[in-house]
Every structure is written in C-alpha cells, then in structure tokens.
Scaffold this active site. Structure first.
Site, mmCIF file in Angstrom:
data_model
loop_
_atom_site.group_PDB
_atom_site.id
_atom_site.type_symbol
_atom_site.label_atom_id
_atom_site.label_comp_id
_atom_site.label_asym_id
_atom_site.label_seq_id
_atom_site.Cartn_x
_atom_site.Cartn_y
_atom_site.Cartn_z
ATOM 1 N N GLU A 176 0.820 -1.207 0.000
ATOM 2 C CA GLU A 176 0.000 0.000 0.000
ATOM 3 C C GLU A 176 0.864 1.272 0.000
ATOM 4 O OE1 GLU A 176 -3.288 0.476 -0.414
ATOM 5 O OE2 GLU A 176 -2.760 2.598 -0.385
ATOM 6 N N THR A 187 -5.931 2.459 -5.240
ATOM 7 C CA THR A 187 -5.744 1.016 -5.035
ATOM 8 C C THR A 187 -6.556 0.192 -6.025
ATOM 9 O OG1 THR A 187 -5.331 1.180 -2.655
ATOM 10 C CG2 THR A 187 -6.164 -0.913 -3.447
ATOM 11 N N ASP A 222 1.260 0.236 -5.140
ATOM 12 C CA ASP A 222 0.073 0.585 -5.947
ATOM 13 C C ASP A 222 0.107 2.018 -6.484
ATOM 14 O OD1 ASP A 222 -0.432 1.585 -3.361
ATOM 15 O OD2 ASP A 222 -2.572 1.103 -3.405
ATOM 16 N N HIS A 223 0.647 2.950 -5.694
ATOM 17 C CA HIS A 223 0.671 4.363 -6.099
ATOM 18 C C HIS A 223 1.485 5.132 -5.076
ATOM 19 C CE1 HIS A 223 -2.313 4.873 -2.917
ATOM 20 N NE2 HIS A 223 -3.037 3.926 -3.479
HETATM 21 C C1 GP9 Z 1 -8.771 0.118 1.424
HETATM 22 C C2 GP9 Z 1 -7.551 0.292 0.646
HETATM 23 C C3 GP9 Z 1 -7.249 1.740 0.333
HETATM 24 O O1 GP9 Z 1 -9.407 -1.110 1.462
HETATM 25 O O2 GP9 Z 1 -7.295 -0.638 -0.287
HETATM 26 O O3 GP9 Z 1 -7.463 2.188 -0.931
HETATM 27 P P1 GP9 Z 1 -6.830 3.561 -1.464
HETATM 28 O O4 GP9 Z 1 -7.341 4.684 -0.596
HETATM 29 O O5 GP9 Z 1 -5.333 3.456 -1.368
HETATM 30 O O6 GP9 Z 1 -7.286 3.668 -2.870
HETATM 31 MN MN MN Z 2 -3.784 2.334 -2.200
#
Ligand code: GP9
Ligand code: MN
Length: 443
Positions: free
Chosen positions: A38, A82, A258-259
């Site tokens: 994340e 995400t 992811d970012h």
């Molecule tokens: C929450 C998580 C966050 O379930 O995957 O998503 P994001 O805010 O990073 O798009």
């Molecule tokens: Mn994310």
C-alpha cells in the site's frame, strides 16, 4: 459496438509483444502470491532517513539474484488509486480517467481476469486477503466478476480494538491470521494480499514499532517512513512463514507498490531527506531541495515491482521502463501462458519489443530518454527542453499519440463493456459470478 471492438482488436494485435525465450514459462506451475504494498514508493528502497534504514527486508529482496527487480517502474492510477491498480494487474486494462473502475463498473463488467485465466490454464484456485470491509471499493462484487473464488476480509478476522488502524487489520496480523487459510488452499493457487497499514494518515500504535519517528518537518512524511518500516517487517514475517510451511519453494512472489503515498505538496519535505542521502538520490541533483519541478514529482511516481522466484539465480535489477499495465502479460508469460488472444494494453517487460513509453492516467508520460509532464518536455536528467529540434518534436508527437491511443482504446473497451462481445479462443465462456459466496470463509 462490434466495429469498435474490431478497432481495439487490431490495435492490441499490433501492440502485442512476443515473450522472451529466456523468461517464458520460467515459473510454470508455481503458486502465485501477489503482495500489494500500500502507498509504497520506489524511493523507499535502499533509503535511509536520519541514519535508519527504512525497509531492510525489501531491500534484500530487491537485490536478490532470485528476484527480477524493476528500477524504472511507474504506477499509472488516477482517482481509483488502489482499486485501479488492482484492475490493471488483474485485467491488463487501465482504470478510469475519473473515479474508480471497480466502483463505477465492477458490478456488471465482463472481465477476462487473472483468477479466471489461471483457473483455465493450470487449474489454479484463487483468493484475496484484505483486512478492510469487503464492500470497500466495491471489491465484493468486482472480485466475483473477475472469478475470484475466495475473498477473506474484515469479517473473517478479529479486527477489534487496537488490532486495526484506519483502513483495517494491521498488516502483521493480516499475514499471521491468514496463514491457516493459505495452507488450506488447493495448490497451485493465485493469492493476493492487500496491505493497509502504510496508508495515509500513517499512524501506528507505539507498541507496533521501534522505528524512531523521523522529524522532517512534515507529519505525513514522518509517519510514512514509520509505517513503511512496519510494512517491511510484516513482509519479512510472511516470508518466514512461507519458508516454514514449505509453500515458499513452490511459489512465485510478486510485490508491487500501488501508487504514491506522499503527495506532491509534501515532496519538498521529502526532498530534504534526500539531501541527507545524495548518493542514493542523485537523480534529484546535488541539492534536491532547490528548484523542485514537475519532473521531480514525476520521478517519484516510481513504485516497486519485484518478482521473486525462489531458487532462481539469474535475476537482478531490470532498468527497462514500464508500468502497472505491463504486469499481467509479464506474469502470464512467466507462467508459460500465452497472452496473444487477450485484449490487454500493456506489454511483457522482458520482451524485445516491450513498449517503454509509460502513460500516466492524465496523459503525461515518461520514456527512457525524455518525459512529457504537463505542457513541458524534460530531458532524461530533468532539464526542461526549451528549444526542441524538429526531429525531436516529431518523435514527441508520435509518442503522445501512442499514449492517447493506448488509454482511449482501453477506455472504450471498459466504458462500453465490450468484452461481452469478444470471442477469445483461449478463454472459455463467461465468468458466472453467482457461483461465488464470500460470506462463509474459505469455500
Ligand atoms: C482500502 C484500501 C485503500 O481497502 O485498499 O485504498 P486507497 O485509498 O489506497 O485507494
Ligand atoms: Mn492504495
């Protein structure tokens, strides 16, 4: 609609990149474990802040000869964050220019996605592990349409009290508590872990970390280093489990960020930490706190992409440019699965004809030799190109058009749900989402 599909088919066929003989089938038959890191940016790798190494374990994976580690790999998400990163990895198509594909289209979309592709090629079982509620980003509907057989989320774990932070179960507990499920999955499996602890606001209970909180002048940046370090430890614990259980040797482990986690407005504070470590961050110049530009922001959209294949000895750092859209063909080819007949918009990173023009979701793009950010062009060292030659402008025009076409072909496919009409000789039938029930634990 049919004619639009024909145009897309033609584009994809022309853009297709043949797999490399060296990597094709290299991980055939192995379990695939995808770990979604994340908000994890590439600069964290090998980084030190105030003398502390931030991610020692991931650094060791990055430098391992059993890992293909990419140093010029970019995220390509828009507002879908995400969820759009997940969509790219599962389907090889882009997320949306506005909003999230999962949230806006996921409930009714026809997908040809990784879990179903792997079911049909090697009889893989599939599961997602995530410590947040199942409906977040509309995952519970979208995953069914992608063919995910199992989705273990907050209701399957004890997420009470200090076991969670803002976005759900703490990562160490997610890995620890999911082990019993992972061991019961029939092999080979395709399992995805979505971590959450390294998510803004980057907070952690005192007992969860002995990492000294840095003092960068920006609380978000301070917390980010600390939760990234926690994530690093959680991955190390997970690897130890995989080794103990014997799953490690039969698995290919794919890790990706992811970012971005630090937004452009906090980048100047981050730059100050780079100034302490100029060797590692020479791409930002000797004094990274001065003259921070859009090009510097674009540099920071690099995220990790690492493919760890236990036993492999000829991995190493790969410098070719690429992004999240390229992951699915790359992974499928490693598993020995042809992607020729799929409507995917990226290309195998190992292919001789891999496309190194990396589109950002807003039509900016980076290439190994120059970048186009906003309305400016930069050379590979970040100098603005103010007097471009005729020939160079011609090349820019061509690349810009290619980026536009790649994004718009993907959008047209997704916005109109055109896979409904696409007959893929390598993909049988339509995914029947009613087969899946995520409310009863492992199926
Ligand atoms: C929450 C998580 C966050 O379930 O995957 O998503 P994001 O805010 O990073 O798009
Ligand atoms: Mn994310």
């Amino acid at each position: 609609k049919k004619s639009e599909l024909t145009v897309i088919e033609k584009y994809v066929k022309n853009h297709y990149a043949k797999p490399s003989n060296i990597t094709l089938g290299k991980a055939k038959g192995k379990n695939v474990i995808v770990i979604h890191l994340e908000s994890f940016q590439q600069f964290l790798i090998d980084d030190k802040v105030e003398g502390q190494t931030v991610t020692p374990f991931l650094n060791s994976i990055y430098h391992s000869k059993s890992t293909y580690a990419f140093s010029n790999f970019f995220h390509q998400v828009g507002q879908g964050k995400t969820s759009d990163a997940e969509n790219m990895l599962e389907t090889g198509t882009f997320g949306l220019a506005q909003g999230s594909l999962f949230a806006q289209l996921g409930s009714d979309q026809t997908f040809q996605a990784a879990p179903a592709i792997l079911k049909q090629n090697g009889n893989y079982t599939s599961a997602v592990f995530h410590g947040n509620t199942a409906s977040f980003w509309n995952r519970n509907s979208t995953y069914k349409n992608m063919g995910y057989e199992n989705f273990l989320s907050a209701s399957d774990f004890d997420v009470s009290g200090d076991k969670s932070t803002t976005y759900g179960l703490k990562d160490k507990l997610l890995f620890k508590d999911s082990v019993k499920y992972l061991q019961h999955l029939q092999q080979p499996f395709y399992a995805k872990y979505i971590t959450v602890s390294n998510h803004i606001p980057y907070t952690l209970d005192a007992e969860d970390s002995d990492f000294d909180t840095p003092d960068t002048g920006d609380k978000t940046v301070d917390g980010y280093f600390k939760t990234a370090n926690y994530l690093d430890q959680s991955i190390e614990e997970f690897f130890n489990f995989l080794k103990k259980s014997g799953l490690y040797d039969n698995s290919m482990i794919v890790l990706y960020g992811d970012h971005y986690g630090i937004s452009n407005s906090s980048n100047p504070a981050l730059a100050k930490t780079f100034a302490q470590d100029p060797d590692h961050f020479k791409e930002f110049g000797d004094n990274p706190t001065e003259n921070w530009t859009s090009w510097d922001n674009a540099q920071l959209q690099r995220v990790p992409f690492m493919i760890h294949i236990p036993g492999m000895k000829d991995g190493g750092i790969q410098t070719q440019y690429g992004g999240e859209i390229d992951v699915l063909p790359t992974v499928l080819h490693l598993l020995g699965i042809s992607t020729k007949n799929y409507l995917q918009f990226g290309t195998d990173l190992f292919s001789k004809s891999h496309d190194q023009v990396v589109a950002f979701r807003n039509n900016d793009f980076v290439t190994p030799t120059y970048s186009s950010i906003g309305n400016k062009l930069y050379d590979k060292d970040g100098n603005e190109i103010t007097e471009p030659s005729e020939a160079f402008l011609k090349k820019v025009k061509k690349d810009r058009q290619a980026v536009k076409t790649q994004l718009s072909m993907s959008d047209s496919l997704n916005d109109k749900n055109l896979l409904r009409f696409y007959k893929n000789p390598d993909f049988k039938g339509k995914i029947d989402s009613s087969k899946y029930n995520y409310s009863t634990g492992l199926q």
